[in-house]
Motif scaffolding. Structure first.
Motif, mmCIF file in Angstrom:
data_model
loop_
_atom_site.group_PDB
_atom_site.id
_atom_site.type_symbol
_atom_site.label_atom_id
_atom_site.label_comp_id
_atom_site.label_asym_id
_atom_site.label_seq_id
_atom_site.Cartn_x
_atom_site.Cartn_y
_atom_site.Cartn_z
ATOM 1 N N LEU A 1 0.828 -1.213 0.000
ATOM 2 C CA LEU A 1 0.000 0.000 0.000
ATOM 3 C C LEU A 1 0.863 1.263 0.000
ATOM 4 C CD1 LEU A 1 -2.829 -0.948 2.479
ATOM 5 C CD2 LEU A 1 -3.075 -0.399 0.060
ATOM 6 N N GLY A 2 1.966 1.230 0.772
ATOM 7 C CA GLY A 2 2.811 2.422 0.894
ATOM 8 C C GLY A 2 3.295 2.904 -0.452
ATOM 9 N N PHE B 1 0.465 4.371 -2.695
ATOM 10 C CA PHE B 1 -0.022 5.720 -2.418
ATOM 11 C C PHE B 1 1.083 6.768 -2.539
ATOM 12 C CE2 PHE B 1 -3.624 3.413 -0.657
ATOM 13 C CZ PHE B 1 -4.653 4.163 -1.172
ATOM 14 N N ASP B 2 2.323 6.314 -2.490
ATOM 15 C CA ASP B 2 3.406 7.274 -2.707
ATOM 16 C C ASP B 2 3.342 7.884 -4.086
ATOM 17 O OD1 ASP B 2 4.427 7.163 -0.249
ATOM 18 O OD2 ASP B 2 6.011 5.690 -0.698
ATOM 19 N N LEU C 1 -7.637 11.313 -6.648
ATOM 20 C CA LEU C 1 -8.300 10.177 -6.000
ATOM 21 C C LEU C 1 -8.086 10.181 -4.484
ATOM 22 C CD1 LEU C 1 -9.955 7.738 -6.697
ATOM 23 C CD2 LEU C 1 -7.885 6.443 -7.056
ATOM 24 N N THR C 2 -7.053 10.897 -4.035
ATOM 25 C CA THR C 2 -6.791 10.837 -2.597
ATOM 26 C C THR C 2 -7.232 12.092 -1.864
ATOM 27 O OG1 THR C 2 -4.558 11.612 -3.078
ATOM 28 C CG2 THR C 2 -4.857 9.249 -2.756
ATOM 29 N N THR C 3 -7.616 13.101 -2.585
ATOM 30 C CA THR C 3 -8.163 14.276 -1.898
ATOM 31 C C THR C 3 -9.471 14.654 -2.574
ATOM 32 O OG1 THR C 3 -6.996 15.758 -3.364
ATOM 33 C CG2 THR C 3 -5.912 15.214 -1.289
ATOM 34 N N ILE D 1 -9.914 1.274 -5.860
ATOM 35 C CA ILE D 1 -8.887 2.305 -5.698
ATOM 36 C C ILE D 1 -7.478 1.848 -6.126
ATOM 37 C CG2 ILE D 1 -7.718 3.736 -3.969
ATOM 38 C CD1 ILE D 1 -10.455 4.046 -2.628
#
Lengths: 951, 88
Positions: A226-227, A230-231, A242-244, A303
């Motif tokens: 996951l790290g 999302f990095d 997608l993340t905000t 996601i």
């Protein structure tokens, strides 16, 4: 790289497997082992038909294009099922009661079983569902091409290919065959089709697992976890999205949330699986958390696939195909195939359920009303209509799938998946005002619903469908650019100058606003017909059990035979027979012919059954043709509704009253039984007493007569003094006995009335018992009974009258000795006199002595009345040695007078045991002092029990 | 009484969920922070979603139980109502 041929072969194998599964499930169900079909799990999985290939491929595309907005598509239904208690449950309850077959049927039934409303809703649905089906075919075709490496950039280009070479065509054909085979077995819509249900549930699992597999691969196959995934957000704009949350995401967020919630109820296929096919309201409870869980998992899987696709695939790849291309690009062909199967499942399940739901709607609301108008079908003596109905259903399936295919074939490459889906959602959202208003607002009228629907649908077509057609290159370009007839104010995407809005928000706002306003306004200014009034009352008070039978109160009459013929014509001979047999049974009648000639309830019953097959509107018009009766007036309907209300209240009151009466009656019965028993015992007692008195009286009389006679004859034959002396002593003995008996009776009577007032003094219970034992020792020796004194030197101070207390012990001991038959049974007769083990809870405040024997015990039947004065001694046929038989009764009374008790603690054929209990002297004194005061607790008194008593 | 409270809870849950999942409140979780390498927004959204369905499951059980209780036939009056047995 796979070739198209292999892919199609695999798809064919999968669909073949689906056929087998459906076939096997039908067989199982036919053998009565289809129980799993009606489990809440399968119900929840069938709801998951909500997740189409639009979800499977499109959600990832949407997530890549516009970020988190895709979540709303799943949050909307989540909210709706969470609120199941208020909306879904009501819809299900109404649909069961009214035998609703589709959403069109539901809305039409609410507004007076209007045929025009059901036809309108059906037409709108066709217009909405056909593109949606096209979307599925497109998704399948695109995925085949993508897998085969033909197109990665464009979705799919079907132009220049023959229809037969088109994957979409074959999928459509397969689905048509499947649906016709397994989806039209039952004629009535609320009967489940086990084959279809099993297939749908299976496909829901397949698509979830397949999406999950790709997501896991995206996280751990394409990235190290996951790290790392999302990095990538830090340097990729798409992932940032997608993340905000976006700058002004609010409007579209709210609109899509609303649309998905509305679609979850209003899409014909969702209404079909969720409401019509619901077999048990309880299933909603399970679905209320299980379905959100399903949606949560789907969203969760989307996601990572989207992020991986955006950051690790070339920019030319269509986001709608990321699900396939992520594994494909890494050379994971097997995984890509799994993804393909998942997408195929999603597409086919949607196509199957949609075409079933649509075929029911088309056949019930468009074709059947027309057919029934033809003279061939309107006559009473015509052939079975049920076969025609099934045929119509099958043709409808072919028609709706053909329509979908044509749409797919001509729309070609344009429009990403998500936008077609949302336009469809906006189309079915037009049903929402009429539907929600219909179950919560009694004032909604047919005219209002009709106007609202027409306006909403028209504006939807103009503001959403026309621009999408224009985008597909089907003309309308000039309308879009300049407005119709050059009137810029009427441009479809900027109506009345509202330019710059998101097209979806714009279109939905206009159409739904017009819809709601017209629905409410026209409803306010129009009147309900009587039937509408009735139906609205029934719909809105769906949970009021007593309201459901209101329709049966309308006075109508029809010959049962006519109704039967009608039912047979529509439902087929077998089901009609079953229907009438059931009804006759529920009425307690043997045969159909015995049914009463006019029975409004039967008319309603038949109409409901017909409605389950051909829809409420057609059923009503058919029944109305044969049910003579007055035209229903509004007044009569209102009166019926009022009467029902009144009847409910009245029946509730009656119920309460009757419950009270029942209680009183029961108490009276019990009291009466007691009185009768007492009366009987009194009689018994009297006859016994008379008998007892008579025996000594008789002997006194006979002996005295003899004496008198002898005396009259003079001294000649005078009795010898010795004999006369004997006679006199008998007379005296008998009169003593007589007096004693009378004394006892009087004593008992006075004791019972509390008229005896003894001087109580402190005595030792054990001493008294010993004295009594000494008195009885002679009797015991005569009877060969061993009297064992186990009291030791215990001291038990109590308050009592010593003579009376002794009387009690004497009585008990004499009984124990007299009745002891242990010797006759070959043993040694024994009677024990001992300290009773301390009674539970007495806390040492009670002194107790037990008299135990190894005699025959008291027969169970006599144990109840042992201490009453009508007891064993008085019973006929009992072994009755001497004694009045009042002994135990008197003893008991004595003990009660002393504030103690006498009871039988045990009795069995091996012997019985009696206990004499009295309060400890100090306790008794205390109680006497605080006579009127509230009871003192045991802990308040001194722990003064003698040590011996504790043993 | 219990039934009414459950009914209210059944209404409160979806309304609360609606508020949480719609704009002004959604912004609260839109922070530039991470939890286990996952953006806080995602963690909180899915956690709340899960919490919602968990509560929904609890509520559904209670509602069904209350309904069952409701539908069970009226119980016979308590033994206390009976006249006391006359011993003597």
């Amino acid at each position: 790289m796979l070739t198209t041929g292999v892919i199609i072969l695999i798809a064919g194998l999968y669909l073949g497997g689906l056929f087998l599964l459906a076939f096997w499930s039908e067989r199982r169900a036919a053998r009565g082992r289809g129980g799993f079909i009606s489990s809440p799990l399968v119900y929840t999985l069938s709801l998951a038909v909500y997740c189409t290939s639009w979800t499977f491929y499109g959600a990832v595309g949407s997530a890549s294009r516009s970020g988190l907005e895709f979540l709303t598509i799943y949050l909307g239904p989540t909210l709706v099922v969470m609120a199941w208690w208020f909306l879904l449950r009501k819809l299900v309850r109404i649909s069961k009661a009214q035998r609703i077959t589709s959403i069109a049927d539901f809305i039409s039934a609410r507004y007076g079983k209007s045929a025009s409303i059901s036809a309108l809703v059906t037409i709108v649905s066709v217009a909405v569902v056909a593109p949606y089906i096209a979307l599925q075919l497109k998704a399948v075709a695109a995925s085949v091409d993508a897998l085969a490496g033909l197109h990665q950039a464009a979705t799919v280009d079907v132009h220049g290919r023959s229809i037969l070479a088109d994957t979409g065509f074959w999928v459509a054909v397969c689905m048509a065959v499947f649906t016709i085979l397994f989806g039209t077995r039952n004629q009535s819509a609320d009967e489940r089709q086990p084959g279809v249900v099993a297939a749908i549930a299976f496909e829901s699992i397949v698509k979830l697992l397949s999406l999950g597999a790709i997501a896991v691969f995206a996280i751990y196959g394409m990235n190290s976890g996951l790290g790392e995934l999302f990095d990538r957000a830090d340097w990729h704009e798409g992932v940032q999205r997608l993340t905000t949350l976006q700058e002004d995401f609010e409007t579209r967020w709210l609109v899509t949330l609303f649309l998905s919630a509305a679609a979850f109820i209003c899409l014909p296929r969702q209404f079909h699986v969720g409401i019509v096919e619901n077999t048990n309201e309880r299933h909603l409870a399970t679905a209320s958390w299980m379905f959100p869980l399903y949606l949560l998992l789907v969203s969760l899987f989307v996601i990572p696939i989207a992020i991986s696709g955006m950051t690790q695939l070339p920019e030319t790849v269509n986001p709608d195909l990321y699900v396939l291309m992520v594994p494909q690009s890494a050379g994971q062909t097997e995984l890509a195939l799994i993804a393909f199967i998942g997408g195929l499942s999603a597409a086919t399940s949607m196509v199957i359920v949609s075409s079933i739901a649509m075929s029911i709607m088309i056949s019930n609301h468009l074709v059947t009303p027309l057919l029934l108008r033809l003279s061939v079908f309107s006559q009473q003596r015509t052939a079975d209509f049920s076969k025609v109905l099934i045929l119509v259903r099958r043709l409808s399936i072919i028609a709706i799938l053909s329509l979908g295919f044509i749409y797919y074939y001509s729309i070609g490459t344009t429009s990403p998946l998500a936008s077609i889906g949302l336009i469809s959602f906006a189309g079915v959202a037009q049903f929402l005002p009429a539907l929600i208003g219909g179950v919560y607002w009694e004032g909604g009228t047919k005219s209002g619903a009709l106007t609202g629907l027409i306006a909403g649908f028209a504006l939807w077509t103009y503001t959403l469908l026309v621009p999408s057609f224009a985008g597909a290159g089907w003309g309308f370009i000039s309308v879009l650019d300049e407005g119709p007839f050059g009137i810029a104010l009427l441009q479809p995407d900027a109506l009345f100058g509202l330019a710059g809005w998101d097209p979806l928000v714009h279109g939905l706002t206009w159409s739904l606003t017009a819809n709601v306003i017209l629905y409410v306004a026209v409803s306010l200014f129009s009147r309900q017909s009587p039937l509408e009034r009735l139906q609205s009352a029934v719909f809105i008070n769906a949970f009021d059990r007593s309201r459901t039978g209101v329709e049966g109160a309308i006075p109508r009459s029809a010959a049962p035979e006519d109704l039967f013929r009608l039912a047979r014509r529509i439902l087929g001979r077998e089901r009609a027979d079953q229907l009438f047999a059931d009804y006759a049974k529920s009425r307690g009648v043997e045969r159909r012919a015995d049914l009463p000639a006019t029975d409004p309830a039967l008319i309603v019953y038949v109409e409901r059954a017909l409605a389950g097959s051909i829809g409420a509107a057609s059923a009503r018009s058919l029944v109305a043709r044969i049910a003579k009766g007055e035209t229903i007036s509004l007044e009569s309907v209102i009166q019926i509704l009022d009467e029902t209300q009144e009847a409910i209240r009245y029946s509730r009151e009656l119920e309460k009253k009757s419950r009270e009466l029942e209680k009183t009656a029961r108490q009276l019965r019990e009291a009466n039984a007691q009185l009768t028993e007492l009366d009987r015992m009194k009689d018994d007692f009297l006859s016994r007493v008379s008998h007892e008195l008579r025996t000594p009286m008789t002997s006194i009389r006979s002996f005295s007569e003899m004496l008198v006679e002898q005396g009259a004859e003079g001294g000649a034959a005078a009795l010898e003094g010795e004999q006369a002396q004997r006679f006199l002593s008998i007379i005296q003995h008998e009169s003593v006995r007589l007096t004693r008996l009378l004394d006892q009776i009087l004593d008992l009577n006075r004791m019972e009335n509390g008229q005896l007032d003894w001087e109580l003094q402190e005595v030792d219970l054990a001493d008294i018992a010993r004295e009594a034992a000494e008195t009885m020792r002679g009797l015991a020796q005569n009877g060969d009974v061993a009297l064992i004194d186990g009291l030791g030197d215990a001291r038990l101070p109590v308050l009592a009258d010593p003579d009376r207390l002794k009387q009690v012990f004497v009585n008990l001991l004499s009984n124990a000795i007299k009745f002891n038959d242990a010797a006759e049974r070959g043993g040694a007769a024994k009677v024990w006199l001992e300290l009773e083990r301390r009674p539970a809870g007495s806390g040492g405040a009670v002194c107790a002595v037990a008299i135990r024997d190894n005699g025959p015990g008291v027969p169970p039947a006599e144990q109840q009345t042992l201490f009453s004065k009508f007891s064993r001694g008085w019973k006929e046929g009992s072994r009755r040695p001497t004694g009045s038989g009042l002994g135990l009764a008197i003893s008991k009374q004595i003990m009660l007078q002393f504030g103690g008790e006498l009871l039988m603690t045990a009795s069995s054929p091996a012997g019985s045991s009696f206990a004499v209990r009295l309060p400890h002297a100090e306790r008794a004194l205390q109680a006497a002092q605080t006579d009127a005061a509230p009871e003192t607790g045991p802990e308040a008194g001194p722990e003064a029990a003698p040590e011996a008593a504790a043993e | 009484m219990r039934r009414r409270r459950l009914r209210d809870a059944a209404a409160a849950l979806p309304i609360g969920a609606l508020l949480i999942f719609t704009p002004p409140y959604m912004r609260v979780f839109d922070q530039n922070a991470e939890l286990f390498g996952v953006p806080l927004l995602h963690v909180s959204l899915f956690a709340l979603w899960f919490l919602g369905l968990f509560l929904s499951a609890l509520l559904a059980r209670a509602l069904i139980a209350a309904e069952e209780e409701d539908q069970s036939p009226v119980e016979a009056p308590d033994a206390d109502d009976r006249p006391a047995d006359v011993e003597r």
